[in-house]
Design a protein around this motif. Structure first.
Motif, PDB file in Angstrom:
ATOM      1  N   LYS A 150      -5.541   0.278 -22.936  1.00 55.81           N
ATOM      2  CA  LYS A 150      -4.153   0.464 -22.524  1.00 55.81           C
ATOM      3  C   LYS A 150      -4.021   0.130 -21.041  1.00 55.81           C
ATOM      4  O   LYS A 150      -4.776   0.626 -20.210  1.00 55.81           O
ATOM      5  N   LEU A 151      -3.050  -0.730 -20.738  1.00 59.28           N
ATOM      6  CA  LEU A 151      -2.777  -1.076 -19.348  1.00 59.28           C
ATOM      7  C   LEU A 151      -1.930   0.018 -18.718  1.00 59.28           C
ATOM      8  O   LEU A 151      -0.914   0.430 -19.285  1.00 59.28           O
ATOM      9  N   ILE A 152      -2.340   0.478 -17.542  1.00 63.71           N
ATOM     10  CA  ILE A 152      -1.611   1.538 -16.851  1.00 63.71           C
ATOM     11  C   ILE A 152      -1.489   1.195 -15.370  1.00 63.71           C
ATOM     12  O   ILE A 152      -2.135   0.266 -14.869  1.00 63.71           O
ATOM     13  N   GLU A 153      -0.657   1.946 -14.682  1.00 64.90           N
ATOM     14  CA  GLU A 153      -0.540   1.809 -13.230  1.00 64.90           C
ATOM     15  C   GLU A 153      -0.588   3.197 -12.602  1.00 64.90           C
ATOM     16  O   GLU A 153      -0.189   4.194 -13.213  1.00 64.90           O
ATOM     17  N   LEU A 154      -1.112   3.251 -11.376  1.00 63.17           N
ATOM     18  CA  LEU A 154      -1.296   4.501 -10.649  1.00 63.17           C
ATOM     19  C   LEU A 154      -0.607   4.421  -9.296  1.00 63.17           C
ATOM     20  O   LEU A 154      -0.432   3.331  -8.739  1.00 63.17           O
ATOM     21  N   ASP A 155      -0.237   5.560  -8.758  1.00 64.21           N
ATOM     22  CA  ASP A 155       0.243   5.605  -7.383  1.00 64.21           C
ATOM     23  C   ASP A 155      -0.936   5.338  -6.455  1.00 64.21           C
ATOM     24  O   ASP A 155      -1.950   6.034  -6.514  1.00 64.21           O
ATOM     25  N   HIS A 156      -0.817   4.312  -5.612  1.00 68.15           N
ATOM     26  CA  HIS A 156      -1.972   3.905  -4.804  1.00 68.15           C
ATOM     27  C   HIS A 156      -2.456   5.009  -3.874  1.00 68.15           C
ATOM     28  O   HIS A 156      -3.653   5.289  -3.794  1.00 68.15           O
TER      29      HIS A 156
END
Length: 208
Positions: A37-43
């Motif tokens: 699953k592709l996800i994004e995070l707060d850098h």
């Protein structure tokens, strides 16, 4: 430890660049017989989390929308010279299957060890982590190694470490049993002692 993430549907260099410009870090979660699953995070959040030792060796609670799953941190890509996290890989955890993970070693009582206190030896940490295998519920954040009894000229090996219940060394460590810490007297101190002994010998009165 909890990690908050958001699903992303677009991948590729251009998409990842736009995410980073928006203060996000692209990531992926995979494993446990489920689709990646592709996800994004707060850098900023992941950047500061990665500074914590326990974040690298603990089971993490990955929260995506209203769902959550247990994961391990598996890989991090950093920018070569900027303080920037480029990509993060997480692996899902199956509670019924053993995992392998590198766990930090915490050395205790170094200052009061026999080698340091009595012989002014130097303790060299050859290894600062051990690769172990265990069920997820038995994974330790770190492993303590007591150095109080180590003497000069002695070494501790991987198999000398007292492991928590349910935790085993990886097979290659069992076979190789490498040194993890050694106690040696500095070469300069040895040379100084030898020099002092020679001077004392030269100054001794000749036998009649």
């Amino acid at each position: 430890m909890k990690v908050v993430a958001f699903e992303r549907s677009v991948q590729g260099t251009g998409s990842s660049r736009r995410l980073r410009l928006a203060g996000k870090t692209p990531a992926i979660v995979y494993g446990a017989n489920s689709q990646p699953k592709l996800i994004e995070l707060d850098h900023n959040a992941i950047f500061h989390a990665l500074k914590k030792e326990s974040f690298h060796s603990s089971i993490l609670e990955l929260e995506i929308g209203n769902a959550s799953e247990q994961v391990l941190l598996r890989d991090v890509q950093y920018h070569p010279f900027k303080p920037l996290v480029l990509h993060v890989d997480f692996q899902r955890v199956d509670a019924s299957k053993k995992l392998h993970k590198k766990v930090p070693l915490h050395y205790l009582n170094q200052e009061i060890s026999k080698a340091v206190k009595l012989e002014s030896a130097i303790l060299t940490h050859v290894m600062n982590e051990l690769e172990i295998t265990c069920l997820p519920g038995d994974l330790p954040e770190f492993i303590e190694v007591d150095l109080a009894e180590i003497g000069v000229g002695q070494s501790l090996h991987a198999k000398d470490v007292k492991l928590p219940a349910g935790v085993e060394l990886m097979q290659y460590l069992e076979q190789e049993n490498p040194v993890i810490v050694s106690a040696t007297v500095p070469a300069a101190a040895v040379a100084e002692d030898a020099s002092s002994a020679a001077v004392e010998g030269d100054g001794a009165p000749a036998a009649s």
